[in-house]
Design a protein around this motif. Structure first.
Motif, PDB file in Angstrom:
ATOM      1  N   LEU A   1      -5.292  -1.459   7.454  1.00 46.22           N
ATOM      2  CA  LEU A   1      -5.017  -2.614   6.607  1.00 46.22           C
ATOM      3  C   LEU A   1      -5.062  -3.904   7.415  1.00 46.22           C
ATOM      4  O   LEU A   1      -4.601  -3.940   8.566  1.00 46.22           O
ATOM      5  CB  LEU A   1      -3.649  -2.488   5.941  1.00 46.22           C
ATOM      6  CG  LEU A   1      -3.512  -1.459   4.811  1.00 46.22           C
ATOM      7  CD1 LEU A   1      -3.248  -0.078   5.374  1.00 46.22           C
ATOM      8  CD2 LEU A   1      -2.417  -1.845   3.837  1.00 46.22           C
TER       9      LEU A   1
ATOM     10  N   THR B   1     -14.366  -0.843   1.636  1.00 45.07           N
ATOM     11  CA  THR B   1     -13.295  -1.842   1.677  1.00 45.07           C
ATOM     12  C   THR B   1     -12.707  -2.049   0.290  1.00 45.07           C
ATOM     13  O   THR B   1     -13.439  -2.174  -0.695  1.00 45.07           O
ATOM     14  CB  THR B   1     -13.831  -3.181   2.212  1.00 45.07           C
ATOM     15  OG1 THR B   1     -14.350  -2.989   3.537  1.00 45.07           O
ATOM     16  CG2 THR B   1     -12.734  -4.229   2.256  1.00 45.07           C
ATOM     17  N   LEU B   2     -11.368  -2.076   0.238  1.00 40.03           N
ATOM     18  CA  LEU B   2     -10.647  -2.374  -1.003  1.00 40.03           C
ATOM     19  C   LEU B   2      -9.952  -3.714  -0.839  1.00 40.03           C
ATOM     20  O   LEU B   2      -9.148  -3.898   0.086  1.00 40.03           O
ATOM     21  CB  LEU B   2      -9.618  -1.283  -1.303  1.00 40.03           C
ATOM     22  CG  LEU B   2      -8.630  -1.562  -2.443  1.00 40.03           C
ATOM     23  CD1 LEU B   2      -9.362  -1.701  -3.778  1.00 40.03           C
ATOM     24  CD2 LEU B   2      -7.566  -0.466  -2.512  1.00 40.03           C
TER      25      LEU B   2
ATOM     26  N   VAL C   1      -6.454   5.168   7.075  1.00 42.76           N
ATOM     27  CA  VAL C   1      -6.633   3.901   6.366  1.00 42.76           C
ATOM     28  C   VAL C   1      -6.124   2.778   7.256  1.00 42.76           C
ATOM     29  O   VAL C   1      -5.042   2.887   7.850  1.00 42.76           O
ATOM     30  CB  VAL C   1      -5.872   3.900   5.018  1.00 42.76           C
ATOM     31  CG1 VAL C   1      -5.948   2.530   4.354  1.00 42.76           C
ATOM     32  CG2 VAL C   1      -6.433   4.969   4.091  1.00 42.76           C
TER      33      VAL C   1
ATOM     34  N   VAL D   1      -8.357  -1.512   3.792  1.00 41.30           N
ATOM     35  CA  VAL D   1      -7.646  -2.211   2.723  1.00 41.30           C
ATOM     36  C   VAL D   1      -7.307  -3.612   3.219  1.00 41.30           C
ATOM     37  O   VAL D   1      -6.661  -3.765   4.266  1.00 41.30           O
ATOM     38  CB  VAL D   1      -6.366  -1.455   2.323  1.00 41.30           C
ATOM     39  CG1 VAL D   1      -5.612  -2.216   1.237  1.00 41.30           C
ATOM     40  CG2 VAL D   1      -6.702  -0.052   1.853  1.00 41.30           C
TER      41      VAL D   1
ATOM     42  N   LEU E   1      -7.282  -6.489  -2.242  1.00 41.20           N
ATOM     43  CA  LEU E   1      -6.090  -6.500  -3.097  1.00 41.20           C
ATOM     44  C   LEU E   1      -5.682  -7.898  -3.549  1.00 41.20           C
ATOM     45  O   LEU E   1      -4.635  -8.055  -4.182  1.00 41.20           O
ATOM     46  CB  LEU E   1      -4.911  -5.849  -2.358  1.00 41.20           C
ATOM     47  CG  LEU E   1      -5.035  -4.368  -2.017  1.00 41.20           C
ATOM     48  CD1 LEU E   1      -3.770  -3.885  -1.302  1.00 41.20           C
ATOM     49  CD2 LEU E   1      -5.290  -3.537  -3.264  1.00 41.20           C
TER      50      LEU E   1
ATOM     51  N   TRP F   1       0.830  -1.211   0.000  1.00 42.86           N
ATOM     52  CA  TRP F   1       0.000   0.000   0.000  1.00 42.86           C
ATOM     53  C   TRP F   1       0.864   1.261   0.000  1.00 42.86           C
ATOM     54  O   TRP F   1       0.615   2.197  -0.766  1.00 42.86           O
ATOM     55  CB  TRP F   1      -0.926  -0.006   1.215  1.00 42.86           C
ATOM     56  CG  TRP F   1      -1.725   1.256   1.390  1.00 42.86           C
ATOM     57  CD1 TRP F   1      -1.489   2.263   2.279  1.00 42.86           C
ATOM     58  CD2 TRP F   1      -2.879   1.664   0.638  1.00 42.86           C
ATOM     59  NE1 TRP F   1      -2.415   3.259   2.146  1.00 42.86           N
ATOM     60  CE2 TRP F   1      -3.293   2.917   1.144  1.00 42.86           C
ATOM     61  CE3 TRP F   1      -3.614   1.081  -0.405  1.00 42.86           C
ATOM     62  CZ2 TRP F   1      -4.397   3.605   0.642  1.00 42.86           C
ATOM     63  CZ3 TRP F   1      -4.716   1.763  -0.903  1.00 42.86           C
ATOM     64  CH2 TRP F   1      -5.102   3.009  -0.376  1.00 42.86           C
TER      65      TRP F   1
ATOM     66  N   THR G   1     -14.350  -0.228  -4.535  1.00 48.37           N
ATOM     67  CA  THR G   1     -14.638  -0.854  -3.246  1.00 48.37           C
ATOM     68  C   THR G   1     -15.350  -2.178  -3.511  1.00 48.37           C
ATOM     69  O   THR G   1     -15.763  -2.467  -4.640  1.00 48.37           O
ATOM     70  CB  THR G   1     -15.537   0.043  -2.379  1.00 48.37           C
ATOM     71  OG1 THR G   1     -16.828   0.128  -2.995  1.00 48.37           O
ATOM     72  CG2 THR G   1     -14.945   1.432  -2.222  1.00 48.37           C
TER      73      THR G   1
END
Length: 428
Positions: A64, A107-108, A62, A89, A110, A12, A24
């Motif tokens: 994670l 929410t992302l 943010v 994230v 990855l 990130w 998202t």
């Protein structure tokens, strides 16, 4: 993929993921203006990020996680510090994140956006079968500028940590720099093996007592050997007999309590490094030096600093002795050039840096770094290992940086916090 959360932070922080068509988990478009500032303390992982989610621009924190369910596992749902998180994230989105107030945190995910090649390089770097350091097969490919810049940073880290120890000693000694310097110098006269008893001896014998007897070398020697615990026996030679007589008088006068003799180590030491010889050298330095720290602060060149220690002459008794009442072949017992450089490295460099830091005088800190650049690199196993990898320490500046790199980064596989590791991960 299996990796620690730190790897996700790294991805990130440097935007090392596929950013095309970011959305998202509910389908809102994401634009990243700033990933934020990495937070290594408590609270959300990145502060002050700036994002556009859908049609709204957000500024905030943010967080994670490897899985979105980790939010609950880490009890963030009950911690108000996480109320202003604007994006979650995650590597894998396994459950929707809904806060107590019913708000759903964007929410992302990855999982399919991290390049397999990046992960492979990371896995090889951190979990490979290296024997010296994690990047031993790749460090040769790192450019010299990256190495030298990183060495400077971690060397300053090393000096900062050691300066904290000086600061604590200074508080104990009520701000007396000369006394603090005297104690640390004594410890370094022990050259690691006898550092602890040397320091205990110095702390049991305040410098103000020694100052009262500067004009009487025999009394200085008596105080130092007596406090070290070496004058308890019955002696045959007249010199130790004289020392004992002087010490018995001074001990009563100042109510002194010597340290235990058994603390000193002779085993596996070359006779030249016996604590008796080091104590004789230390006594000679005390006799010949008034306000030694002040002289160090006033002396600007390496040659002048070396001369502060090169000019001391031990009592002639030690010309043909290594221990009391045990004659030996005549040999010089004065401090050698290598020993002087070790004292400069471990004491003078540190106090120049610490004094400059404490008084906000940058030129003293700069002089400490310059002194390191002008001292030869140390010879030890760690430096030799790096040398075998093509990383040579041409000065104490570089050898000290390598010690810090190995002991506080490589040994703990903190490759993601290391500029060398970062460079290797980004190499194509």
């Amino acid at each position: 993929m299996l990796f620690p959360e730190d790897f996700l932070h790294y991805v990130w922080k440097f935007r090392l993921f596929d950013r095309a068509g970011l959305q998202t988990t509910t389908g809102d478009a994401i634009e990243i203006y700033s990933v934020g500032l990495h937070n290594t303390d408590s609270g959300p992982d990145f502060h002050n990020a700036r994002l556009k989610i859908g049609d709204t621009t957000w500024a905030g924190n943010v967080e994670l996680h490897l899985s979105s369910s980790d939010w609950q596992k880490h009890n963030h749902n009950t911690d108000s510090a996480y109320n202003n998180v604007i994006l979650h994230v995650v590597y894998r989105d396994d459950v929707p994140l809904v806060l107590a107030d019913g708000r759903r945190v964007p929410t992302l995910e990855l999982k399919d956006r991290i390049p397999a090649e990046l992960y492979q390089r990371y896995h090889t770097l951190v979990f490979g079968n290296q024997t010296i350091i994690p990047c031993e097969n790749s460090i040769r490919n790192v450019d010299d500028f990256t190495l030298r810049t990183w060495f400077t940073r971690i060397l300053i880290e090393r000096l900062e940590k050691r300066a904290e120890v000086v600061s604590q000693s200074l508080q104990t000694n009520r701000g007396d720099w000369e006394e603090t310097f005297y104690q640390h110098l004594a410890a370094n006269f022990g050259f690691k093996v006898n550092a602890v008893p040397f320091e205990l001896m110095a702390k049991s014998l305040p410098q103000n007592i020694l100052a009262k007897h500067k004009n009487n070398p025999l009394q200085i020697e008596a105080l130092i050997f007596g406090q070290a615990g070496f004058l308890n026996d019955d002696f045959e030679d007249s010199y130790p007999q004289q020392l004992k007589t002087e010490y018995q008088f001074l001990q009563k006068k100042y109510s002194l309590k010597p340290i235990e003799t058994h603390l000193w180590k002779f085993m596996r030491l070359r006779p030249q490094n016996f604590p008796t010889i080091r104590l004789a050298q230390f006594a000679a330095l005390i006799v010949n030096s008034n306000h030694l720290l002040s002289k160090v602060l006033d002396t600007r060149d390496v040659a002048g600093l070396r001369n502060l220690f090169a000019d001391i002459k031990v009592n002639p008794y030690w010309d043909d002795h290594f221990r009391f009442d045990k004659p030996s072949k005549p040999s010089s017992k004065n401090l050698g050039a290598a020993s002087i450089d070790v004292l400069l490295l471990n004491t003078l460099v540190l106090f120049l840096f610490s004094y400059g830091k404490q008084h906000q005088l940058q030129h003293f800190m700069d002089r400490s770094l310059k002194l390191l650049e002008n001292l030869p690199g140390e010879q030890n196993n760690i430096v030799a290992d790096f040398d075998s990898l093509g990383i040579k320490a041409n000065s104490a500046f570089e050898s000290q940086a390598l010690l810090e790199l190995k002991n506080y980064y490589c040994n703990y596989k903190k490759c993601l916090q290391c500029s060398v590791g970062n460079k290797i991960l980004k190499l194509v």
